[in-house]
Write a protein that holds these residues in place. Structure first.
Motif, mmCIF file in Angstrom:
data_model
loop_
_atom_site.group_PDB
_atom_site.id
_atom_site.type_symbol
_atom_site.label_atom_id
_atom_site.label_comp_id
_atom_site.label_asym_id
_atom_site.label_seq_id
_atom_site.Cartn_x
_atom_site.Cartn_y
_atom_site.Cartn_z
ATOM 1 N N ILE A 12 0.849 -1.190 0.000
ATOM 2 C CA ILE A 12 0.000 0.000 0.000
ATOM 3 C C ILE A 12 0.880 1.233 0.000
ATOM 4 C CG2 ILE A 12 -1.743 1.296 1.279
ATOM 5 C CD1 ILE A 12 -2.558 -1.388 2.583
ATOM 6 N N ASN A 13 0.554 2.205 -0.855
ATOM 7 C CA ASN A 13 1.136 3.540 -0.751
ATOM 8 C C ASN A 13 0.233 4.350 0.184
ATOM 9 O OD1 ASN A 13 3.180 3.000 -2.530
ATOM 10 N ND2 ASN A 13 2.547 4.479 -4.080
ATOM 11 N N GLY A 14 0.734 4.674 1.368
ATOM 12 C CA GLY A 14 -0.068 5.398 2.341
ATOM 13 C C GLY A 14 0.060 6.900 2.165
ATOM 14 N N ALA A 15 -1.044 7.614 2.302
ATOM 15 C CA ALA A 15 -1.069 9.070 2.157
ATOM 16 C C ALA A 15 -1.685 9.712 3.391
ATOM 17 C CB ALA A 15 -1.867 9.473 0.912
ATOM 18 N N VAL A 16 -1.091 10.807 3.832
ATOM 19 C CA VAL A 16 -1.597 11.552 4.987
ATOM 20 C C VAL A 16 -2.137 12.905 4.560
ATOM 21 C CG1 VAL A 16 -0.995 12.509 7.254
ATOM 22 C CG2 VAL A 16 0.058 10.372 6.475
ATOM 23 N N ARG A 51 -5.083 5.258 12.824
ATOM 24 C CA ARG A 51 -5.985 6.260 12.246
ATOM 25 C C ARG A 51 -5.210 7.387 11.569
ATOM 26 N NH1 ARG A 51 -11.116 5.376 14.065
ATOM 27 N NH2 ARG A 51 -11.334 3.989 15.871
ATOM 28 N N TYR A 52 -3.946 7.177 11.345
ATOM 29 C CA TYR A 52 -3.058 8.234 10.883
ATOM 30 C C TYR A 52 -3.254 8.549 9.402
ATOM 31 C CZ TYR A 52 1.362 10.767 10.394
ATOM 32 O OH TYR A 52 2.317 11.723 10.158
ATOM 33 N N TYR A 53 -3.594 7.542 8.610
ATOM 34 C CA TYR A 53 -3.577 7.702 7.157
ATOM 35 C C TYR A 53 -4.924 8.176 6.628
ATOM 36 C CZ TYR A 53 0.800 5.123 7.393
ATOM 37 O OH TYR A 53 2.077 4.728 7.690
ATOM 38 N N ARG A 54 -4.854 9.102 5.679
ATOM 39 C CA ARG A 54 -6.067 9.574 5.001
ATOM 40 C C ARG A 54 -6.537 8.557 3.964
ATOM 41 N NH1 ARG A 54 -7.021 14.937 1.143
ATOM 42 N NH2 ARG A 54 -8.705 13.994 -0.049
ATOM 43 N N SER A 55 -5.587 7.992 3.229
ATOM 44 C CA SER A 55 -5.939 7.060 2.161
ATOM 45 C C SER A 55 -4.740 6.180 1.856
ATOM 46 C CB SER A 55 -6.371 7.807 0.893
ATOM 47 O OG SER A 55 -5.280 8.549 0.350
ATOM 48 N N GLY A 56 -4.976 5.219 0.992
ATOM 49 C CA GLY A 56 -3.900 4.345 0.545
ATOM 50 C C GLY A 56 -4.207 3.816 -0.842
ATOM 51 N N LEU A 57 -3.161 3.485 -1.565
ATOM 52 C CA LEU A 57 -3.306 2.889 -2.886
ATOM 53 C C LEU A 57 -2.698 1.493 -2.853
ATOM 54 C CD1 LEU A 57 -4.248 3.460 -5.837
ATOM 55 C CD2 LEU A 57 -1.847 3.978 -6.336
ATOM 56 N N TYR A 58 -3.558 0.487 -2.948
ATOM 57 C CA TYR A 58 -3.103 -0.900 -2.883
ATOM 58 C C TYR A 58 -2.787 -1.408 -4.285
ATOM 59 C CZ TYR A 58 -3.231 -5.973 -2.553
ATOM 60 O OH TYR A 58 -2.923 -7.309 -2.656
ATOM 61 N N THR A 59 -1.623 -2.041 -4.424
ATOM 62 C CA THR A 59 -1.251 -2.716 -5.665
ATOM 63 C C THR A 59 -0.851 -4.150 -5.317
ATOM 64 O OG1 THR A 59 0.975 -1.761 -5.447
ATOM 65 C CG2 THR A 59 -0.569 -0.641 -6.914
ATOM 66 N N PRO A 60 -1.266 -5.117 -6.107
ATOM 67 C CA PRO A 60 -1.189 -6.519 -5.672
ATOM 68 C C PRO A 60 0.099 -7.254 -5.992
ATOM 69 C CG PRO A 60 -2.458 -6.360 -7.697
ATOM 70 C CD PRO A 60 -2.109 -4.955 -7.305
ATOM 71 N N GLY A 61 1.019 -6.682 -6.776
ATOM 72 C CA GLY A 61 2.107 -7.482 -7.314
ATOM 73 C C GLY A 61 3.358 -7.597 -6.480
ATOM 74 N N THR A 62 3.480 -6.807 -5.422
ATOM 75 C CA THR A 62 4.701 -6.830 -4.617
ATOM 76 C C THR A 62 4.798 -8.112 -3.787
ATOM 77 O OG1 THR A 62 4.888 -4.432 -4.463
ATOM 78 C CG2 THR A 62 5.885 -5.694 -2.681
ATOM 79 N N ALA A 63 5.992 -8.671 -3.748
ATOM 80 C CA ALA A 63 6.269 -9.781 -2.816
ATOM 81 C C ALA A 63 6.904 -9.191 -1.574
ATOM 82 C CB ALA A 63 7.206 -10.792 -3.453
#
Length: 446
Positions: free
Chosen positions: A136-140, A177-189
């Motif tokens: 996940i790329n986390g965004a605040v 509860r710190y993160y506003r949003s996240g971008l999940y991508t499935p390919g990372t090991a």
């Protein structure tokens, strides 16, 4: 005759926590007498062990010796965050989007992941050490959320899928509860990097490869068609040598004045007890990289990977002499304690058990050095902060070059320009560290 004295030698600071939490592992004796080999691989990290494995695949009857200055998984291979990422991940950009060759790089990264997955299966490496869970790329901040939106659009243009998570989703995953949003991508090991590297070394040893720890190479010299690789206690004579030493390529006299030696820092909690885990909440495994590349990476692992723990990674400093300072580590530890507390106020009093530094090697133009660099001498170096995937690829490619095999990997990296020359000192250090500190401040909440 080509003779080179190797300096400086690797000098890692702080424990390699990923290795420490696994307890004692197999040991490999230092080289203690002169010998011969068809191939010598110098460096036993992701690149070196991948090179050795590729040599086994291509020339199974060859004699192969691997030399490492320290212990297996105690160097950079045990000091990263364990993300083997398939998608564009340009650390110099604002949102990881790279260049026009992103699609080609995705294909290559997935070859690296597939190569590692095959090794896990064939060498019976603990599958918990290689978890294809995605990240996940986390965004605040609003700016970071905008980075994620742009990155998602870029991925869509490449035909790649992603999923936007809202703040409630992020809390469900992380317990924070710190993160506003996240971008999940499935390919990372998601790796337990020390566990993976230990397993890879053990499998190669069973294949007949000679692995020698605590065998720092001090000089290399070519006489006729043979390389003489000298360590404090013995010499290996070989027709072909593969350097997989990342930034220490410069220590061997190559790419001098063209490589940036950057240290990143990390902390790891003690093993969390049942009460703390209940207070923490969230899932038992996850990985969050910051939407701004200069932000903070956070991972949670579980008992199958070395204990229920949280890893925090941030702060960067350029050290051209490849030696991190005690003050660098102390400062980073203070910053990361604060980063942990801001994300997990319910556990803010928890003190970290481990703090360490890990060395990266970057080039100004983002290129690797994966090519033939002398007669019978090949390089799989300069990973640009992407050591698990890029190291695997350059190790594979260097092995292929050493036996005269062409592939998509060799064609990609040998077509790259050489690293750009860096500004002279002291301007290089002053300028780079000022920029790094400013970017760190700008991304202080991420």
């Amino acid at each position: 005759m080509t003779a080179r004295r190797v300096t400086p030698l690797p000098n890692a600071k702080g424990p390699a926590a990923w290795n420490a939490i696994l307890g004692d592992g197999a040991s490999y004796p230092p080289i203690k007498k002169d010998g011969t080999a068809d191939f010598v691989v110098i460096g036993a990290g992701f690149a070196g062990l991948s090179a050795a494995r590729r040599l086994v695949q291509l020339v199974p009857d060859a004699s192969i010796t691997v030399l490492d200055a320290g212990r297996i998984a105690e160097g950079s291979a045990g000091r990263n965050s364990g993300f083997m990422i398939d998608l564009p991940h340009d650390l110099s950009s604002s949102d990881y989007a790279g260049s026009s060759d992103d699609a080609a790089m995705i294909t290559l990264n997935r070859q690296a992941i597939a190569f590692a997955a095959q090794a896990v299966e064939e060498y019976q490496i603990n599958p918990h050490f290689f978890d294809r869970a995605g990240k996940i790329n986390g965004a605040v901040s609003d700016a970071a959320h905008a980075h994620n939106l742009r990155y998602a659009k870029h991925l869509e243009s490449l035909g790649e899928t992603s999923e936007m998570l809202d703040s409630a989703d992020m809390t469900d995953v992380t317990g924070s509860r710190y993160y506003r949003s996240g971008l999940y991508t499935p390919g990372t090991a998601m790796l337990q990097p020390a566990g993976y590297i230990r397993g890879l070394a053990a499998g190669l040893a069973r294949d007949g490869i000679k692995i020698h720890e605590n065998s720092a190479v001090t000089t290399t010299e070519r006489r006729g068609n043979t390389w003489h690789v000298t360590t404090p206690q013995g010499v290996v004579n070989a027709g072909r040598v593969i350097l997989t030493v990342n930034g220490h390529l410069e220590s061997f006299g190559f790419a001098t004045g063209r490589l940036m030696h950057v240290f990143l820092f990390a902390t790891m909690t003690p093993e969390l007890d049942a009460e703390t885990l209940q207070t923490l909440g969230g899932q038992n495994r996850w990985g969050v990289t910051p939407a701004d590349p200069m932000g903070t990476t956070v991972r949670r692992i579980d008992s199958n990977q070395g204990g229920n723990r949280i890893v925090t990674r941030t702060c960067a400093v350029l050290r051209p002499d490849q030696t991190v300072r005690k003050s660098d580590v102390s400062r980073a530890a203070r910053v990361m304690q604060q980063k942990f507390a801001s994300r997990f106020p319910q556990c803010a009093d928890l003190r970290m058990e481990y703090t360490w530094a890990g060395q990266l090697c970057l080039s100004l133009n983002g290129v690797a050095v994966m090519k033939q660099i002398d007669d019978g001498l090949f390089s799989g170096c300069v990973q640009n902060g992407l050591g698990t995937a890029r190291g695997t690829l350059t190790g594979i490619g260097a092995a292929e070059l050493a036996v005269g095999v062409q592939s998509d990997i060799t064609r990609h990296f040998t077509a790259q320009n050489r690293p750009k020359r860096l500004p002279p000192q002291p301007f290089q250090s002053l300028g780079a560290n000022s920029v790094l500190r400013w970017k760190e401040w700008r991304a202080r909440h991420e």
